[in-house]
Design an enzyme around this catalytic site. Sequence first.
Site, mmCIF file in Angstrom:
data_model
loop_
_atom_site.group_PDB
_atom_site.id
_atom_site.type_symbol
_atom_site.label_atom_id
_atom_site.label_comp_id
_atom_site.label_asym_id
_atom_site.label_seq_id
_atom_site.Cartn_x
_atom_site.Cartn_y
_atom_site.Cartn_z
ATOM 1 N N THR A 30 -5.967 2.797 -7.126
ATOM 2 C CA THR A 30 -6.628 4.004 -7.676
ATOM 3 C C THR A 30 -8.140 3.827 -7.651
ATOM 4 O O THR A 30 -8.880 4.789 -7.452
ATOM 5 C CB THR A 30 -6.171 4.287 -9.129
ATOM 6 N N GLN A 103 3.985 -2.838 -3.490
ATOM 7 C CA GLN A 103 4.749 -1.593 -3.334
ATOM 8 C C GLN A 103 3.890 -0.572 -2.588
ATOM 9 O O GLN A 103 4.353 0.509 -2.252
ATOM 10 C CB GLN A 103 5.135 -1.025 -4.704
ATOM 11 N N VAL A 105 1.574 1.165 0.322
ATOM 12 C CA VAL A 105 1.787 1.342 1.776
ATOM 13 C C VAL A 105 0.447 1.539 2.491
ATOM 14 O O VAL A 105 0.404 1.923 3.649
ATOM 15 C CB VAL A 105 2.725 2.554 2.021
ATOM 16 N N ASP A 106 -0.655 1.236 1.754
ATOM 17 C CA ASP A 106 -1.991 1.528 2.282
ATOM 18 C C ASP A 106 -2.575 0.415 3.155
ATOM 19 O O ASP A 106 -3.605 0.597 3.796
ATOM 20 C CB ASP A 106 -2.963 1.876 1.114
ATOM 21 N N HIS A 121 7.669 -1.774 0.224
ATOM 22 C CA HIS A 121 7.981 -0.352 0.419
ATOM 23 C C HIS A 121 7.475 0.163 1.758
ATOM 24 O O HIS A 121 7.309 1.364 1.936
ATOM 25 C CB HIS A 121 7.393 0.488 -0.735
ATOM 26 N N CYS A 150 13.284 10.673 23.064
ATOM 27 C CA CYS A 150 14.494 11.477 22.764
ATOM 28 C C CYS A 150 14.157 12.794 22.104
ATOM 29 O O CYS A 150 15.037 13.493 21.592
ATOM 30 C CB CYS A 150 15.417 10.672 21.834
ATOM 31 N N SER A 189 3.933 0.740 -12.815
ATOM 32 C CA SER A 189 4.686 1.190 -13.995
ATOM 33 C C SER A 189 6.041 0.478 -14.061
ATOM 34 O O SER A 189 6.785 0.641 -15.025
ATOM 35 C CB SER A 189 4.920 2.708 -13.897
ATOM 36 N N ASN A 212 -2.567 -3.922 -16.364
ATOM 37 C CA ASN A 212 -2.200 -2.524 -16.148
ATOM 38 C C ASN A 212 -2.994 -1.644 -17.106
ATOM 39 O O ASN A 212 -3.308 -2.073 -18.214
ATOM 40 C CB ASN A 212 -0.695 -2.325 -16.375
HETATM 41 N N1 APR Z 1 -6.001 -0.499 -13.085
HETATM 42 C C1 APR Z 1 -4.852 -0.921 -13.679
HETATM 43 N N2 APR Z 1 -3.746 -0.157 -13.778
HETATM 44 C C2 APR Z 1 -3.813 1.076 -13.251
HETATM 45 C C3 APR Z 1 -4.971 1.592 -12.629
HETATM 46 C C4 APR Z 1 -6.093 0.737 -12.553
HETATM 47 N N3 APR Z 1 -7.241 1.129 -11.976
HETATM 48 N N4 APR Z 1 -4.704 2.861 -12.198
HETATM 49 C C5 APR Z 1 -3.430 3.118 -12.566
HETATM 50 N N5 APR Z 1 -2.903 2.057 -13.190
HETATM 51 C C6 APR Z 1 -1.531 1.892 -13.699
HETATM 52 C C7 APR Z 1 -0.955 3.127 -14.342
HETATM 53 O O1 APR Z 1 -1.214 3.108 -15.744
HETATM 54 C C8 APR Z 1 0.543 2.984 -14.030
HETATM 55 O O2 APR Z 1 1.228 2.308 -15.079
HETATM 56 O O3 APR Z 1 -0.735 1.632 -12.558
HETATM 57 C C9 APR Z 1 0.576 2.129 -12.765
HETATM 58 C C10 APR Z 1 0.988 2.898 -11.535
HETATM 59 O O4 APR Z 1 2.329 3.273 -11.705
HETATM 60 P P1 APR Z 1 2.988 4.290 -10.659
HETATM 61 O O5 APR Z 1 2.104 5.446 -10.460
HETATM 62 O O6 APR Z 1 4.397 4.511 -11.114
HETATM 63 O O7 APR Z 1 2.988 3.476 -9.281
HETATM 64 P P2 APR Z 1 3.964 2.315 -8.851
HETATM 65 O O8 APR Z 1 4.391 1.506 -10.025
HETATM 66 O O9 APR Z 1 3.318 1.600 -7.731
HETATM 67 O O10 APR Z 1 5.219 3.157 -8.288
HETATM 68 C C11 APR Z 1 6.243 2.429 -7.664
HETATM 69 O O11 APR Z 1 7.238 4.518 -6.998
HETATM 70 O O12 APR Z 1 7.230 6.611 -6.069
HETATM 71 C C12 APR Z 1 7.443 5.293 -5.827
HETATM 72 O O13 APR Z 1 7.278 4.386 -3.678
HETATM 73 C C13 APR Z 1 6.506 4.768 -4.773
HETATM 74 O O14 APR Z 1 5.789 2.476 -4.508
HETATM 75 C C14 APR Z 1 5.857 3.555 -5.429
HETATM 76 C C15 APR Z 1 6.829 3.248 -6.556
#
Ligand code: APR
Length: 246
Positions: A30, A103, A105-106, A121, A150, A189, A212
């Site tokens: 992010t 997880q 994909v970037d 992922h 194909c 998360s 987190n």
């Molecule tokens: N620093 C620390 N934590 C952060 C930051 C940051 N700058 N920005 C966001 N977060 C935390 C959020 O509070 C959240 O708990 O990162 C977590 C991101 O959680 P998700 O959005 O659920 O992403 P992720 O856990 O990677 O999702 C897993 O879900 O949809 C699927 O394939 C997709 O790989 C992904 C998987």
Amino acid sequence: MQGKSEIIQLTQLLKKASHAVALTGAGMSTESGLADFRSPGGLWQGKDPMQLASFQAMQDNYGEFREFYLWRVQKLKEAAPHRGHQILAEWEKEGFLKAVFTQNVDGFHQQAGSKEVLELHGSLHRFSCVKCSASFSPEEFEKDVACAHCNGKLRPGVVLFGEGLPQKPWEEATRHLEQADFFLVVGTSLAVAPVNQLPLFFEGRGPQVLINRESPPLSSLFDLILQGSAGEILSQVNRILKKGSA
Ligand code: APR
């Protein structure tokens, strides 16, 4: 925000470890400008991931499915790894970290210099034909070409809801965890299986620490939680690690 003592504790754990590994999620990117999924303003806010990012959606609703991934490919071009990605790569070079499971994909960990990166992922830098699995580039996906072999449609090399994970990275990650004595989890998360089972698998094998922005449901598994920004916290730990004062 976390206090200085947690930063020092994390630094000491990292220095003491002989086989530390890290798991990252969308919260790791992010600060590069890519939205995560479940935070306010995340990709799944007001959207149904099953309508956009599932195997079924690709079959039944290819137009919307394609639009979603086209948009993600374009967002990726506007973003880049941040200091946190670089620090994890430096820690690998300096022997503090053996591998990063992600997880995401970037491809930012590899771009920042990490070598042992397990993409659990998949990757948005790889595309393939839905029918014959021939490989294609993001540019060919953007140009909406059909498969030259194909005439099939193209799909991103990411794990869609309803699909299993690629076996090789998963097996390598569990092999690392069998040898690991420290597990650092950053920016996830832990909402999605089977990746969210990794901290359970590691339980009892050594300390595990979570960095987190918020404290997710599985947080009771962690010996230490540093609540805040991944980039900032990794930078603070790195400063102490480099000063050697921990
Ligand atoms: N620093 C620390 N934590 C952060 C930051 C940051 N700058 N920005 C966001 N977060 C935390 C959020 O509070 C959240 O708990 O990162 C977590 C991101 O959680 P998700 O959005 O659920 O992403 P992720 O856990 O990677 O999702 C897993 O879900 O949809 C699927 O394939 C997709 O790989 C992904 C998987």
